[in-house]
Design an enzyme around this catalytic site. Structure first.
Site, PDB file in Angstrom:
ATOM      1  N   LYS A 252      41.664  28.376  10.642  1.00 45.91           N
ATOM      2  CA  LYS A 252      41.640  27.061  10.957  1.00 45.91           C
ATOM      3  C   LYS A 252      43.061  26.678  11.513  1.00 45.91           C
ATOM      4  O   LYS A 252      43.890  26.180  10.567  1.00 45.91           O
ATOM      5  CB  LYS A 252      40.939  26.218   9.977  1.00 45.91           C
ATOM      6  CG  LYS A 252      40.892  24.780  10.451  1.00 45.91           C
ATOM      7  CD  LYS A 252      40.166  23.888   9.237  1.00 45.91           C
ATOM      8  CE  LYS A 252      39.686  22.510   9.618  1.00 45.91           C
ATOM      9  NZ  LYS A 252      40.620  21.793  10.449  1.00 45.91           N
ATOM     10  N   GLU A 302      42.259  25.833  20.046  1.00 48.34           N
ATOM     11  CA  GLU A 302      43.132  24.917  19.379  1.00 48.34           C
ATOM     12  C   GLU A 302      44.577  25.186  20.028  1.00 48.34           C
ATOM     13  O   GLU A 302      45.005  26.307  19.883  1.00 48.34           O
ATOM     14  CB  GLU A 302      43.020  25.249  17.808  1.00 48.34           C
ATOM     15  CG  GLU A 302      43.816  24.357  17.098  1.00 48.34           C
ATOM     16  CD  GLU A 302      42.939  23.091  16.614  1.00 48.34           C
ATOM     17  OE1 GLU A 302      42.008  22.884  17.291  1.00 48.34           O
ATOM     18  OE2 GLU A 302      43.372  22.208  15.803  1.00 48.34           O
TER      19      GLU A 302
HETATM   20  P1  AMP Z   1      38.116  19.125  10.894  1.00 42.84           P
HETATM   21  O1  AMP Z   1      38.920  18.364  12.003  1.00 42.84           O
HETATM   22  O2  AMP Z   1      38.836  18.900   9.565  1.00 42.84           O
HETATM   23  O3  AMP Z   1      36.641  18.745  10.825  1.00 42.84           O
HETATM   24  O4  AMP Z   1      37.980  20.782  11.442  1.00 42.84           O
HETATM   25  C1  AMP Z   1      37.585  21.034  12.759  1.00 42.84           C
HETATM   26  C2  AMP Z   1      38.546  21.247  13.752  1.00 42.84           C
HETATM   27  O5  AMP Z   1      39.350  22.225  13.296  1.00 42.84           O
HETATM   28  C3  AMP Z   1      38.049  21.504  15.051  1.00 42.84           C
HETATM   29  O6  AMP Z   1      37.763  20.210  15.798  1.00 42.84           O
HETATM   30  C4  AMP Z   1      39.185  22.106  15.634  1.00 42.84           C
HETATM   31  O7  AMP Z   1      40.043  21.220  16.256  1.00 42.84           O
HETATM   32  C5  AMP Z   1      40.018  22.670  14.470  1.00 42.84           C
HETATM   33  N1  AMP Z   1      40.002  24.131  14.695  1.00 42.84           N
HETATM   34  C6  AMP Z   1      41.251  25.144  14.089  1.00 42.84           C
HETATM   35  N2  AMP Z   1      40.754  26.206  14.312  1.00 42.84           N
HETATM   36  C7  AMP Z   1      39.472  26.352  14.628  1.00 42.84           C
HETATM   37  C8  AMP Z   1      38.440  27.356  14.857  1.00 42.84           C
HETATM   38  N3  AMP Z   1      39.041  28.899  14.758  1.00 42.84           N
HETATM   39  N4  AMP Z   1      37.249  27.283  15.098  1.00 42.84           N
HETATM   40  C9  AMP Z   1      36.930  26.118  15.289  1.00 42.84           C
HETATM   41  N5  AMP Z   1      37.788  24.810  15.175  1.00 42.84           N
HETATM   42  C10 AMP Z   1      39.002  25.020  14.814  1.00 42.84           C
END
Ligand code: AMP
Length: 586
Positions: A252, A302
């Site tokens: 992530k 990202e």
């Molecule tokens: P959150 O914002 O904490 O809900 O986490 C989701 C966000 O993580 C997504 O909207 C992306 O911006 C980010 N992200 C980072 N790495 C990834 C990945 N490998 N797959 C999907 N989302 C990712």
């Protein structure tokens, strides 16, 4: 179509607090609207002229609207302002002044929706010198022909304060009833919206072509898709259970989500909120243009800020330098990015949103040409909670927030606009500042890139374990060094350079140059995390895990007063880790 019909519907919608009634009024309005105007009516009821991603807003400043109201009502601006003090709503004030006026004047020619829309569009698009007067003139001319109630809504619309509370979901409900054949068609309409982000287009399509076209609705490049979101769980066991025992787990990355659309040479980048952010990332545009090997594609990534000298990932805040209109070139040089690609939604005519994730991922890997700055997000396929935990620790250690575990079942389609259990994030649930600095031993170095080419870019640092008499690695540091430091360090280290890892150094990492433990430098980090890579305190807290210091920074102090055996010990690092946990739990 007369604008008074809309104003009338607005009056009714405003008067109710019940969602069902509101939907009924909207259904009425939509069924009475000629189909070629449906998209415009849908935008207008939400206080817009276009779907958000187009980026054209009606908004004019209240001050200007006051001038237009004054002009059309034949009053002084001061009178309007005084009344506004009382009503707190320029729409209401406009209504009151026009009521006074209509008593003495004749009835003007009726306003049509077409004229309102065209005039507001002209206002929204006029820029540059003379645009202020032009806008006031256009608005005043509308108001001069408006009834008091119409004036109220026109003024509210142009000042961005319509606020009827008609949410996207209400419009979808109304479309299902008005044109879909009933509420049960809502889900299909919603999907069409989720993959086009354009309620107006959905409205017109269903009204003109029926549900058949809605079911056939496909994503199209240059129209953003509402992003899929992740749920959250706090243990690998739970995650695997939820995902049916197997998943693709990915880093992530801590950056900005970008949905990149490519059509021949043209590239548009959309943010998570579907704003057009193409201008902020000329480098990103170039990467997509060059390294997405398709005529047409929609991919997600990202964007992560990286240190130009060491290539290390930097925290999200660094991307804030890109949120500006001017000086993007400088920001690009100082804060370059890497795109970590994680999904493919469309490739050369193929809508992939209804394909499973493993299939989309295969498309992604095929369509991306990987370079230093364009990479497929690092991943592993996990079936075992321990494996997943280990991967998680590895990612946290190298600067990520955690992992996102993605379903690989037949249900793992791209759920546009939805937060479902198809993606589950697993984040560190503790975070705290490291208060103390640590004195660590330089045991290795990595060659620099970019401005640091020919010099060292980063250093591998170790803590000392007096029990075992070994130096155990705990972090890799690349920030905090001035140019003078970068000149000085190679000289200091030269005499300690050796051809292989020193026997007293315990490391699983490989470096470009090894040193015997000799030079001690002071470092400050953001926090201490579990790490499967670093050997410091291996197994002390958890089986197969060591400890690592995240976001380390050289403080500028060379601890020449310290021998390597005087460096911070691994036991001290363990202690700091425990204190950090206590602080969070307590
Ligand atoms: P959150 O914002 O904490 O809900 O986490 C989701 C966000 O993580 C997504 O909207 C992306 O911006 C980010 N992200 C980072 N790495 C990834 C990945 N490998 N797959 C999907 N989302 C990712």
């Amino acid at each position: 179509m007369r604008y008074s019909r809309i104003a009338d519907a607005y009056e009714k919608i405003e008067a109710t607090t019940k969602r069902l009634e509101m939907t009924d009024h909207l259904v009425q309005l939509l069924t009475e609207t000629p189909t070629n105007l449906l998209d415009k009516i849908v935008y207008l009821t939400q206080g817009k002229l276009y779907p958000d991603f187009v980026g054209i807003e009606i908004g004019i400043a209240e001050k200007l609207a006051i001038r237009a109201v004054a002009k059309s009502a034949g009053h002084r601006e001061k009178d309007i302002e005084n009344d506004l003090q009382k009503t707190g709503d320029l729409g209401k004030t406009a209504q009151r002044f026009l009521e006074k006026k209509t008593q003495v004047s004749f009835f003007p020619k009726p306003l049509t929706v077409e004229r309102i829309y065209e005039t507001l569009d002209k206002m929204a698009k006029s820029t540059g010198s003379g645009s202020v007067d032009l806008k006031i003139g256009l608005l005043a001319s509308l108001l001069s022909d408006a009834s008091p109630i119409e004036a109220k809504y026109i003024v509210r619309t142009v000042t961005g304060s319509l606020r009827l509370g008609i949410a996207d979901m209400t419009v979808l409900d109304a479309l299902a009833i008005a044109f879909g054949g009933g509420k049960e068609t809502r889900d299909q309409l919603e999907r069409a919206y989720n993959i086009s982000s354009d309620l107006g287009k959905v409205a017109r399509t269903v009204a003109e072509e029926g549900m058949e076209s809605i079911i056939q609705f496909k994503v199209s490049p240059m129209k953003p898709i509402r992003p899929m979101l992740a749920e959250r769980l706090s243990s690998p066991t739970e995650i695997l259970e939820k995902l049916g025992g197997k998943c693709i787990a990915e880093y992530k990355y801590d950056g900005e989500r970008i949905q990149a659309h490519k059509k021949k040479d043209q590239v548009i980048l959309f943010s998570r909120r579907l704003e057009n952010i193409t201008d902020q990332y000329p480098d990103g545009v170039e990467y997509i243009r060059k390294h997405v090997k398709a005529e047409e594609a929609i991919v997600e990534a990202e964007a992560v800020a990286v240190d130009p000298e060491t290539g290390e990932m930097k925290p999200f805040q660094e991307l804030m330098h890109r949120r500006r209109k001017y000086g993007i070139k400088e920001a690009m040089a100082q804060h370059p990015i890497t795109l970590f690609m994680f999904d493919a939604l469309y490739v050369d005519g193929k809508d992939l949103t209804l394909q499973t994730y493993p299939i989309r991922h295969r498309h992604l890997e095929n369509v991306i040409e990987q370079t230093d700055n364009v990479k497929v997000a690092e991943y592993t396929i996990a079936e075992d909670p321990e494996e997943l935990e280990l991967f998680f620790e590895k990612t946290v250690e190298s600067g990520s927030e955690g992992i996102i575990c993605k379903s690989v079942t037949p249900d793992s389609v791209y759920q546009a606009g939805a937060r479902g259990w198809v993606w589950i994030k697993y984040k560190r649930d503790y975070k705290s500042e490291m208060t103390d600095t640590v004195d660590l031993v330089v045991v290795g170095a990595f060659h620099g890139r970019g401005k640091r080419a020919g010099k060292y870019g980063a250093f591998l640092l170790a803590a000392y374990d007096p029990d075992k008499d070994t130096f155990e690695t705990v972090t890799k540091v690349g920030t905090g060094f001035t140019d003078a430091d970068l000149e000085k360090l190679p000289q200091m280290l030269k005499k300690h350079q050796i051809a292989h890892r020193h026997p007293r150094v315990d490391s699983t990492l490989d470096v470009d140059v090894w040193f015997e433990p000799a030079v001690v430098i002071e470092t400050r980090g953001a926090e201490i995390t579990l790490s499967p890579i670093h050997t410091c305190a291996m197994n002390a807290i958890r089986e197969a895990s060591g400890l690592a210091i995240r976001f380390p920074r050289f403080t500028g102090k060379y601890r020449v007063d310290k021998s390597p055996e005087d460096a911070t010990t691994t036991q001290e690092v363990v202690e700091m880790y425990r204190n950090q946990l206590k602080k969070i739990e307590g």
